[in-house]
Write an enzyme that holds these catalytic residues in place. Structure first.
Site, PDB file in Angstrom:
ATOM      1  N   ASP A  60      47.489-122.288  94.135  1.00 48.90           N
ATOM      2  CA  ASP A  60      47.895-121.030  93.501  1.00 48.90           C
ATOM      3  C   ASP A  60      49.139-120.421  94.133  1.00 48.90           C
ATOM      4  OD1 ASP A  60      46.946-120.206  95.907  1.00 48.90           O
ATOM      5  OD2 ASP A  60      45.435-118.827  95.137  1.00 48.90           O
ATOM      6  N   LYS A 115      34.297-121.554  98.200  1.00 52.21           N
ATOM      7  CA  LYS A 115      34.421-122.206  96.892  1.00 52.21           C
ATOM      8  C   LYS A 115      34.175-123.704  96.943  1.00 52.21           C
ATOM      9  CE  LYS A 115      37.669-119.103  94.658  1.00 52.21           C
ATOM     10  NZ  LYS A 115      38.998-118.998  94.057  1.00 52.21           N
ATOM     11  N   GLY A 164      40.773-121.630  89.243  1.00 51.16           N
ATOM     12  CA  GLY A 164      40.852-121.705  87.791  1.00 51.16           C
ATOM     13  C   GLY A 164      41.137-123.108  87.293  1.00 51.16           C
ATOM     14  N   CYS A 210      51.952-101.906  97.145  1.00 45.27           N
ATOM     15  CA  CYS A 210      51.316-102.340  95.906  1.00 45.27           C
ATOM     16  C   CYS A 210      50.023-103.019  96.314  1.00 45.27           C
ATOM     17  CB  CYS A 210      52.232-103.255  95.103  1.00 45.27           C
ATOM     18  SG  CYS A 210      52.714-104.759  95.968  1.00 45.27           S
ATOM     19  N   CYS A 259      48.517-115.222  90.056  1.00 51.02           N
ATOM     20  CA  CYS A 259      47.604-114.700  89.030  1.00 51.02           C
ATOM     21  C   CYS A 259      47.188-113.281  89.368  1.00 51.02           C
ATOM     22  CB  CYS A 259      46.361-115.574  88.914  1.00 51.02           C
ATOM     23  SG  CYS A 259      46.675-117.179  88.172  1.00 51.02           S
ATOM     24  N   SER A 304      36.636-110.966  90.970  1.00 52.04           N
ATOM     25  CA  SER A 304      37.746-111.050  90.018  1.00 52.04           C
ATOM     26  C   SER A 304      38.103-112.501  89.668  1.00 52.04           C
ATOM     27  CB  SER A 304      38.975-110.321  90.566  1.00 52.04           C
ATOM     28  OG  SER A 304      39.387-110.911  91.773  1.00 52.04           O
ATOM     29  N   ASN A 305      37.408-113.493  90.276  1.00 50.61           N
ATOM     30  CA  ASN A 305      37.594-114.900  89.889  1.00 50.61           C
ATOM     31  C   ASN A 305      36.794-115.250  88.640  1.00 50.61           C
ATOM     32  OD1 ASN A 305      37.358-116.144  93.325  1.00 50.61           O
ATOM     33  ND2 ASN A 305      39.157-115.474  92.183  1.00 50.61           N
ATOM     34  N   ASP A 365      39.403-126.044  99.626  1.00 49.16           N
ATOM     35  CA  ASP A 365      39.599-124.619  99.342  1.00 49.16           C
ATOM     36  C   ASP A 365      39.020-123.801 100.484  1.00 49.16           C
ATOM     37  OD1 ASP A 365      39.858-122.029  98.199  1.00 49.16           O
ATOM     38  OD2 ASP A 365      39.851-122.934  96.204  1.00 49.16           O
ATOM     39  N   GLN A 370      36.137-114.145  85.739  1.00 49.43           N
ATOM     40  CA  GLN A 370      36.665-114.015  84.387  1.00 49.43           C
ATOM     41  C   GLN A 370      37.214-115.353  83.893  1.00 49.43           C
ATOM     42  OE1 GLN A 370      40.086-114.237  85.020  1.00 49.43           O
ATOM     43  NE2 GLN A 370      41.232-113.361  83.301  1.00 49.43           N
ATOM     44  N   ARG A 371      37.558-116.271  84.803  1.00 52.24           N
ATOM     45  CA  ARG A 371      38.138-117.559  84.401  1.00 52.24           C
ATOM     46  C   ARG A 371      37.572-118.764  85.141  1.00 52.24           C
ATOM     47  NH1 ARG A 371      40.978-114.930  87.953  1.00 52.24           N
ATOM     48  NH2 ARG A 371      42.073-115.961  89.644  1.00 52.24           N
TER      49      ARG A 371
END
Lengths: 378, 80
Positions: free
Chosen positions: A129, A85, A40, A336, A192, A68-69, A61, A71-72
């Protein structure tokens, strides 16, 4: 380092700026920048710094583009899901600016390689991150005397600063450890993927970092050295806090105790790590005794809908109200997404007198990776 | 005296609000404010090592607070 005619045209709109000029552009061309993380924050840094004409850019990276990455992380497209990446970013950025030299590192940065990699650059941008990497990159930059452009995001909030900048009197500006001398317990620092992030926010914060990187290299204006910017996109407020160099800073203070890179995972895990080892279970062991235990899933309802392991779903925030649904006389395995929220849930249950509690290590993500690849990931 | 606490990041979750006011004895220090916060919000204990800023300056624990001072809680955030 002279500029070609084409470069004079390409960079014309910044060359004509007051105090920038051909001299400023030549400084950018001579400069090398390492960007930690092509996510991001990394993506807008990469795009603006490549466009601005930085001579050499390193991208580190180890991770792949995931659905799900997107979106931003607007540098990537849907068809690039699954690709590394760093490599993907370089492929696209090279088209943006054929004159920039790129170096990709498809590996995690850690104490064994950080000094070697960072030493080859003039300036570092932190778009990582996780907390261990942030302390690692900070310490490596202090040890190697490199300026570090700091940016970090959480939900709707961002932080920006310039660390370890060479000041006019020859000293170096404050660094990460002057603001955050001691890392809080990991549960207090959600990523995130645990805490969520507003899609536009990394674009704003990453662009601010690129802005500061260009100023440090060209010597223009006043940077955020000695200041921490806190930006809240929800009420659109900014605050600046003044940071001072702490003489007791273990890496840059008057008598440093950190002179080589340390084990940052252990440093950030704190004493709680040992505690966790005794009360957790791996996905493989759990798979063996699945039928014997009560499985508690503390993720949100919508996460449960994407994929689940058949546990009883009580979101972390509702544990106190719905405790009567959790048996006290049975072994309870709590999970979770990746293991952070379940640990908090276990703390809550312990306080209520539960004793037979195990945390599922790595959560449903580990289950998907090691036991059942067919589960949907997010 | 009354001081204002402004929270960022996860500290906002613990205080359940972006700002709260805290009533302290006159001439209390930052350390006293920290303890008062833990008394009122026990979960704040896990952020007890946090450096606090008063009126936009990072200060040490012996700093003496004044009426209407603004204490800012900034936990590290890791996202990128």
């Amino acid at each position: 380092m002279t500029l070609s005619r084409e470069e004079l045209v390409r960079y014309n709109r910044q060359i004509i700026l007051p105090n920038f000029g051909v001299a400023g552009q030549e400084k950018l061309k001579k400069a090398s920048i390492l960007i930690i993380g092509a996510g991001g924050l990394g993506a807008p840094n990469l795009q603006y710094l490549t466009a601005a004409g930085i001579g050499r850019i390193g991208v580190i990276d180890f991770d792949e583009v995931s659905l799900s990455n997107l979106q931003r992380q607007v540098l990537f497209t849907t068809e690039e899901v699954g690709e590394n990446k760093a490599a993907t970013a370089i492929k696209k950025l090279q088209k943006l600016n054929p004159d920039t030299k790129f170096e990709g590192y498809e590996t995690p940065i850690d104490s064994s390689n950080a000094l070697d990699i960072i030493a080859a650059y003039d300036l570092v941008v932190d778009g990582s991150d996780n907390l261990p990497t942030r302390y690692l990159v900070n310490d490596a930059c202090v040890l190697l005397s490199k300026p570090l452009i700091y940016g970090a995001i959480f939900r709707f909030e961002g932080q920006v600063s310039v660390f370890n900048q060479l000041l006019e009197d020859g000293s170096r500006g404050p660094n990460y450890r002057d603001i955050f001398p001691t890392p809080p317990p990991p549960a207090m620092v959600p990523s995130c993927s645990e805490g969520g992030v507003f899609g536009v926010l990394p674009g704003i914060i990453g662009a601010m970092q690129a802005n500061e990187a260009i100023k440090v290299i060209t010597g223009m204006g006043d940077t955020l050295s000695g200041k921490l910017l806190l930006f809240d996109s929800l009420d659109f407020t900014s605050r600046y806090l003044n940071i001072r160099s702490n003489p007791e800073n273990p890496v840059s203070g008057s008598s440093p105790t950190i002179t080589v890179l340390i084990d940052y995972e252990a440093f950030c895990a704190g004493p709680a790590l040992q505690e966790e080892v005794t009360e957790s279970i791996t996905v493989r062991d759990f798979n063996q005794k699945r039928s014997e235990v009560f499985l508690l899933d503390v993720r949100e309802d919508y996460e449960y809908e994407i994929s689940n392991l058949g546990g009883i779903n009580i979101p972390l925030g509702a544990i106190e109200q719905r405790m009567n649904e959790i048996p006290k006389d049975r072994q309870v395995v709590v999970h979770c997404k990746s293991g952070a929220r379940s640990k908090q849930a276990i703390e809550k249950l312990k306080k209520a007198g539960y004793t037979q509690l195990l945390n599922l290590e790595g959560g449903i993500v580990a289950w998907q990776q090691q036991i059942d690849n067919s589960l949907a990931v997010y | 005296m009354n001081i204002e606490i402004i929270a960022f990041g996860i500290a906002k979750d613990i205080l359940k609000s972006k700002s709260v006011s805290l009533e302290l004895n006159d001439a209390s220090t930052v350390e006293t404010a920290r303890k008062a916060l833990i008394d009122r919000f026990p979960q704040f204990e896990s952020l007890a090592s946090l450096q606090l800023a008063v009126n936009a300056e990072y200060v040490q624990d012996d700093y003496v607070l004044q009426e209407n001072d603004e204490v800012v809680l900034i936990p590290p955030v890791s996202g990128g």
